[in-house]
Design an enzyme around this catalytic site. Structure first.
Site, mmCIF file in Angstrom:
data_model
loop_
_atom_site.group_PDB
_atom_site.id
_atom_site.type_symbol
_atom_site.label_atom_id
_atom_site.label_comp_id
_atom_site.label_asym_id
_atom_site.label_seq_id
_atom_site.Cartn_x
_atom_site.Cartn_y
_atom_site.Cartn_z
ATOM 1 N N SER A 110 38.397 31.384 47.222
ATOM 2 C CA SER A 110 39.570 30.516 47.201
ATOM 3 C C SER A 110 40.648 30.960 48.188
ATOM 4 C CB SER A 110 40.143 30.460 45.797
ATOM 5 O OG SER A 110 40.325 31.752 45.309
ATOM 6 N N LYS A 129 36.281 41.186 54.032
ATOM 7 C CA LYS A 129 36.933 40.022 53.430
ATOM 8 C C LYS A 129 38.140 39.672 54.294
ATOM 9 C CE LYS A 129 38.705 40.135 49.005
ATOM 10 N NZ LYS A 129 38.727 40.090 47.545
ATOM 11 N N MET A 216 34.667 46.863 52.662
ATOM 12 C CA MET A 216 34.090 47.759 51.649
ATOM 13 C C MET A 216 32.568 47.782 51.736
ATOM 14 S SD MET A 216 35.097 45.726 48.228
ATOM 15 C CE MET A 216 35.993 44.249 48.588
ATOM 16 N N ARG A 218 28.740 47.417 51.264
ATOM 17 C CA ARG A 218 27.972 46.239 50.860
ATOM 18 C C ARG A 218 27.043 46.603 49.698
ATOM 19 N NH1 ARG A 218 24.161 42.005 54.282
ATOM 20 N NH2 ARG A 218 24.018 40.558 52.524
ATOM 21 N N MET A 219 27.195 45.883 48.593
ATOM 22 C CA MET A 219 26.365 46.164 47.427
ATOM 23 C C MET A 219 25.076 45.345 47.527
ATOM 24 S SD MET A 219 28.184 48.396 46.276
ATOM 25 C CE MET A 219 28.765 49.100 44.760
ATOM 26 N N ASP A 258 39.070 38.872 36.183
ATOM 27 C CA ASP A 258 38.420 37.648 36.632
ATOM 28 C C ASP A 258 36.951 37.637 36.209
ATOM 29 O OD1 ASP A 258 37.354 35.521 37.897
ATOM 30 O OD2 ASP A 258 37.767 36.184 39.933
ATOM 31 N N ASN A 263 30.925 38.178 40.629
ATOM 32 C CA ASN A 263 31.483 39.485 41.014
ATOM 33 C C ASN A 263 30.790 40.650 40.319
ATOM 34 O OD1 ASN A 263 33.385 38.208 42.584
ATOM 35 N ND2 ASN A 263 34.846 38.053 40.899
ATOM 36 N N ASP A 277 35.311 42.672 43.679
ATOM 37 C CA ASP A 277 36.500 41.830 43.561
ATOM 38 C C ASP A 277 37.513 42.356 42.546
ATOM 39 O OD1 ASP A 277 38.371 39.920 43.760
ATOM 40 O OD2 ASP A 277 36.999 38.233 43.733
#
Length: 415
Positions: A110, A129, A216, A218-219, A258, A263, A277
């Site tokens: 968003s 991001k 950050m 990367r998962m 959230d 996430n 997040d």
């Protein structure tokens, strides 16, 4: 448009049409959806807050509009992306900082979009991001517009205390636009969970981050609600997330609020839940968490008197409500405590066959028309997360030892 439609209607029928029916004509729904899409961050946030309280309260047309906004992601044009990152990380950022950077985002959220990249220094795989330009500056006016729109249509019941919800959305959106704050939240979270084997929090690259750019680790996991896992794994994921939610309330007094399940990833190789997040994290004061957990304890013990007492202490009730309203409020608290009460089949609570969410809904309907006071500000985000955890467990058809988890994390003795 509304005025024009109104005049036409009057000319044809000699009657002044109702504001509500005018606003929700197909053409105006189309215009509203477009307008809301331009205010994407604000519209999604308000939609999330309202629909969490209960979807069936929102008129179907408003739901339709919010759904359109949700699925309508805009990417930044290439030159805008270049400009935004240069402003945050300096000129020639690509060649200086990254071994590779993928221009096509893997996601548009968003308030920003997400790119994959590889760092130049460590050759680590990262996600970057990038915030849409101007989002942070338009929050106030966007939310004012949404408030005007929703109040003028008289679409929502008075007990929703819309102004209060919007004020809460204002605070949270401003937090989410501050990536430096988010980076600090991630670091704090990583420290909090350092002894928790079930969770993994990404590493932040501070030298590649600033107020509107956040880099950050990367998962590699898969979204928890999308994986094709055995029921045993689904139970495990659900139990751990329920435990984490209770620890956030009671032990850390710090919560990622959230419950967007995109996430939360599960990595089958490492057997860890990866958390992403942290924009909407918030702290809770003991003066709130103690009466709040006492209210939960009262719910588990089915102690209606105590539930009422702590609800007044928290500010959920004034003590002047109608009996029906007080009873409905206490009923919905009792329902919240249900998963942590006596559980049959080997101490497990079966979320698949529960009707909690439906019963809370039925009570909310009445409460929204009779509530005398807005709920405590902290509970907007906390209940979004807690009911989110219930819904996740239901979606995963999980059977979890929630009673045992509550005893271990919070305990049943009033404080």
């Amino acid at each position: 448009h509304v005025l024009k439609d109104s005049a036409t209607h009057y000319a044809k029928t000699g009657k002044v049409p109702e504001m509500k029916s005018l606003l929700l004509s197909p053409r105006n729904i189309e215009l509203m959806a477009r307008k809301f899409s331009q205010m994407r961050g604000a519209a999604l946030k308000v939609g999330q807050m309202l629909s969490f309280q209960d979807n069936s309260i929102l008129p179907p047309d408003i739901q339709k509009i919010l759904l359109r906004v949700q699925n309508n992601a805009h990417y930044m044009p290439a030159d805008q992306l270049e400009k935004t990152i240069s402003f945050e990380l300096g000129d020639n950022w690509r060649s200086r900082l990254f071994a590779s950077f993928d221009d096509i985002p893997i996601a548009a959220a968003s308030i920003g979009q997400v790119h994959t990249a590889v760092t130049k220094k460590e050759l680590d795989q990262v996600v970057v991001k990038v915030q849409y330009p101007g989002v942070a500056d338009s929050i106030d006016s966007d939310l004012d517009n949404i408030l005007t729109l929703l109040t003028s249509t008289k679409l929502l019941p008075p007990g929703m205390f819309l102004e209060k919800s919007i004020a809460n959305a204002r605070v949270e959106l401003k937090w989410e636009c501050d990536y430096i704050r988010e980076a600090t939240n991630v670091v704090r979270y990583k420290e909090m969970l350092q002894n928790e084997l079930a969770f993994e929090v990404p590493k932040i690259y501070h030298d590649l981050s600033d107020e509107h750019v956040l880099t950050m680790q990367r998962m590699k996991g898969i979204e928890i609600a999308k994986g094709d896992w055995s029921q045993e794994i689904k139970n495990k994921i659900s139990a751990e997330i329920m435990r984490l939610t209770l620890m956030e309330i009671y032990k850390f007094r710090f919560m990622q609020t959230d419950p967007n399940w995109a996430n939360f990833l599960y990595n089958a190789e490492t057997d860890k839940i990866e958390l992403l997040d942290f924009g909407a994290c918030r702290e809770f004061d003991k003066s709130f968490t103690i009466p709040y957990t006492n209210t939960l304890r009262a719910a588990i013990k089915e102690d209606r008197e105590a539930a009422k007492k702590y609800s007044i202490e928290l500010g959920f009730l004034t003590g002047l409500e109608s009996d029906a309203m007080t009873e409905a409020h206490i009923d919905s608290i009792m329902v919240l405590g249900e998963p942590f009460r006596e559980s049959n089949n080997n101490g497990l609570y079966d979320f698949e066959s529960q009707t909690i969410t439906d019963r809370v809904r039925t009570n909310i309907k009445l409460m929204l028309n009779e509530r005398l006071t807005p709920p405590p500000e902290e509970t907007y985000s906390l209940h979004r997360k807690l009911s989110g955890a219930y819904l996740l467990c239901a979606r995963m058809k999980a059977k979890i030892p929630s009673k045992k988890i509550f005893h271990e994390v919070i305990g049943l003795n009033y404080e």
